[in-house]
Design an enzyme around this catalytic site. Structure first.
Site, short mmCIF file in Angstrom:
data_model
loop_
_atom_site.label_atom_id
_atom_site.label_comp_id
_atom_site.label_asym_id
_atom_site.label_seq_id
_atom_site.Cartn_x
_atom_site.Cartn_y
_atom_site.Cartn_z
N LYS A 56 -20.22 -55.69 29.30
CA LYS A 56 -19.42 -54.73 28.54
C LYS A 56 -18.58 -53.94 29.52
O LYS A 56 -18.96 -53.77 30.69
CB LYS A 56 -20.32 -53.77 27.76
CG LYS A 56 -19.64 -53.16 26.55
CD LYS A 56 -19.59 -54.15 25.40
CE LYS A 56 -18.92 -53.59 24.18
NZ LYS A 56 -19.10 -54.48 23.02
P1 NAD Z 1 -12.35 -49.56 15.99
O1 NAD Z 1 -11.96 -48.60 17.03
O2 NAD Z 1 -11.36 -50.60 15.55
O3 NAD Z 1 -12.87 -48.81 14.66
C1 NAD Z 1 -13.84 -47.80 14.67
C2 NAD Z 1 -13.76 -47.08 13.34
O4 NAD Z 1 -14.83 -46.16 13.24
C3 NAD Z 1 -12.48 -46.29 13.15
O5 NAD Z 1 -12.06 -46.43 11.80
C4 NAD Z 1 -12.92 -44.84 13.41
O6 NAD Z 1 -12.08 -43.89 12.77
C5 NAD Z 1 -14.30 -44.89 12.81
N1 NAD Z 1 -15.22 -43.84 13.24
C6 NAD Z 1 -15.51 -43.42 14.49
N2 NAD Z 1 -16.42 -42.42 14.45
C7 NAD Z 1 -16.72 -42.24 13.14
C8 NAD Z 1 -17.60 -41.36 12.43
N3 NAD Z 1 -18.36 -40.49 13.09
N4 NAD Z 1 -17.65 -41.46 11.09
C9 NAD Z 1 -16.89 -42.34 10.42
N5 NAD Z 1 -16.05 -43.19 11.02
C10 NAD Z 1 -15.96 -43.13 12.37
O7 NAD Z 1 -13.67 -50.28 16.53
P2 NAD Z 1 -14.30 -51.66 16.05
O8 NAD Z 1 -13.81 -52.74 16.94
O9 NAD Z 1 -14.16 -51.78 14.57
O10 NAD Z 1 -15.83 -51.43 16.44
C11 NAD Z 1 -16.74 -50.73 15.59
C12 NAD Z 1 -18.16 -51.08 15.98
O11 NAD Z 1 -18.36 -52.50 15.89
C13 NAD Z 1 -18.56 -50.72 17.43
O12 NAD Z 1 -19.92 -50.40 17.45
C14 NAD Z 1 -18.32 -52.02 18.18
O13 NAD Z 1 -19.06 -52.10 19.38
C15 NAD Z 1 -18.82 -53.01 17.13
N6 NAD Z 1 -18.36 -54.39 17.30
C16 NAD Z 1 -17.03 -54.67 17.38
C17 NAD Z 1 -16.62 -55.99 17.51
C18 NAD Z 1 -15.16 -56.37 17.51
O14 NAD Z 1 -14.90 -57.60 17.51
N7 NAD Z 1 -14.22 -55.45 17.49
C19 NAD Z 1 -17.57 -57.02 17.60
C20 NAD Z 1 -18.92 -56.69 17.52
C21 NAD Z 1 -19.30 -55.37 17.36
#
Ligand code: NAD
Length: 425
Positions: free
Chosen positions: A118
């Site tokens: 990561k």
């Molecule tokens: P992102 O930045 O695209 O989206 C995150 C979202 O969460 C945003 O809409 C933000 O406004 C919201 N958010 C943040 N804090 C918040 C809160 N306290 N309450 C409500 N909403 C809140 O990120 P992402 O890529 O969608 O990643 C989200 C999660 O999924 C993370 O834990 C990441 O590690 C995990 N993840 C992502 C991927 C990927 O392919 N992008 C793959 C596996 C896991």
């Protein structure tokens, strides 16, 4: 293990440190179940390589900033390290280590030949111009350049980064190599060797595991989604497409609720145009806390770690929680939910669709070949369905939660790889 565990002074217990404590706790449980010896446990608890860098950035307005960046390769016993890159002001070495560790178990669980990694940069991307972000990304990549490469460590998007970030990384790496190296990152734009189906892959996996865990037709099943970003928004869409009724979603700007179900496509357009879900006309406003306590069938936390703790877990009414995010439930909350009979599909299973299609993208890059979207979709479905069935059957056979079973399988495969390889010298 002492290398991993810093001071317990309260001021130093950051959210990242809590995430690492959760990851170590889950590893401990799995190691105990597998009967691993202390030496192997310590190997598995300790990242193989951790790099902290100071990244100087000349901002567009002339200011010079220095931000901290990290890249952690937790384990490479089964193949190259693989994992996302996060831009978030609160990220730290502990959070990045926890996320790298979860990647190791996730890749082993779904049977793809990667170790876990990561990256993180402690910055708020919303406060930077596109030009600042590009400079920051290129300089960060330059600082971690000796660690990454298609056979060594392959970054991908995570919170605060996207396919444009991956394009800059690919270009910076390729300029240094002297030729184009598309396989150094995944989640790239299609024009640079990205894969069909990668953008929605994590969310597709969330949909597949939700439907598998429901065990009944999705029509009318009510869903609340925390986080409306790259994972949460398409997950809400895919669940609605399958027949579920998505009644609430939230992002940093607020939360919205419609008892009759949200028009997810319309809400996505609203969020894209206004910067968030808040103020959406066809729904009521809701507090962030209330979203967790709604009387829904399924709750999908898809934002950040530590969203569900011992404080709010007792009030959760959903019978099924599917972790789109990494580490959204603390171990204390996990125990409360298990005691209340709530099923939790754990992160290393539920959100593995992203790394599965990242792997498929990398295979296509390494072979200079491309698969159709149908081929990608069918490989994704097979790998997710197999992993889900294995986890479910082990959990039933040994009286474990799905999280415990998933860790026993993932940790067990990595331990076996270490045992087969032996120790050099
Ligand atoms: P992102 O930045 O695209 O989206 C995150 C979202 O969460 C945003 O809409 C933000 O406004 C919201 N958010 C943040 N804090 C918040 C809160 N306290 N309450 C409500 N909403 C809140 O990120 P992402 O890529 O969608 O990643 C989200 C999660 O999924 C993370 O834990 C990441 O590690 C995990 N993840 C992502 C991927 C990927 O392919 N992008 C793959 C596996 C896991």
């Amino acid at each position: 293990m002492s290398i991993m565990v810093p001071s317990k002074t309260p001021a130093l217990i950051t959210p990242g440190r809590q995430a690492l404590d959760s990851a170590l706790h889950q590893l401990d449980q799995a190691s105990e179940h597998l009967g691993l010896d202390d030496g192997l446990r310590t190997v598995l608890a300790t990242p193989r390589r951790s790099l902290t860098v100071s990244v100087p950035v000349r901002r567009e307005d002339g200011r010079l900033d220095v931000v901290q960046g990290f890249r952690v390769q937790h384990n490479v016993s089964r193949g190259p390290a693989k994992g996302g890159l996060r831009y978030h002001p609160a990220t730290d070495i502990h959070e990045v280590t926890a996320l790298a560790m979860w990647m190791t178990w996730k890749c082993a669980l779904v049977g793809i030949p990667y170790g876990g990694a990561k990256g993180g940069v402690a910055v708020d991307p919303a406060g930077l111009t596109t030009r600042d972000l590009e400079r920051l990304t290129r300089r960060y990549v330059n600082e971690i350049l000796p660690l990454i490469g298609p056979e060594k460590d392959i970054p991908a998007p995570d919170v605060g980064t996207d396919e444009q970030t991956m394009a800059w990384i690919m270009d910076t790496y390729s300029v240094s190599a002297g030729y184009s190296v598309p396989g150094v990152v995944t989640g790239k734009p299609m024009t640079l060797g990205g894969s069909l189906g990668r953008t929605g892959a994590t969310s597709r996996g969330v949909q597949i595991t939700t439907l598998a865990a429901l065990g009944r037709p999705p029509e009318g099943v009510t869903v609340a989604v925390q986080g409306f970003g790259k994972v949460g928004a398409p997950a809400a869409q895919y669940l609605a497409d399958a027949g579920c009724k998505v009644v609430a979603v939230s992002d940093l700007t607020g939360a919205v609720y419609a008892s009759g179900g949200l028009d997810v496509a319309r809400l996505r357009t609203w969020a894209a145009e206004t910067g968030g879900v808040s103020g959406y006309h066809h729904a009521d406003a809701l507090s962030h806390e209330d979203l967790f306590e709604l009387d829904v069938d399924v709750l999908v936390p898809a934002a950040l770690e530590g969203a569900i703790t011992e404080a709010n877990a007792p009030r959760i009414r959903a019978r099924l929680i599917v972790e789109g995010a990494n580490g959204p439930i603390t171990p204390e909350a996990d125990e409360i939910l298990a005691a209340n009979g709530t099923t939790v599909v754990p992160d290393i299973l539920a959100n593995a669709g992203g790394v599965i299609v990242s792997y498929l993208e990398w295979v296509q890059n390494m072979q200079a070949y491309s698969w159709s979207s149908g081929e990608i979709e069918s490989k994704l479905r097979d790998l997710m369905a197999n992993a889900f069935a294995e986890v479910k059957s082990l959990a039933a056979a040994r009286g474990l939660t799905l999280r415990q079973a998933a860790h026993v399988i993932g940790v067990g495969r990595v331990a076996e790889a270490h045992q087969m390889r032996g120790l050099y010298p």
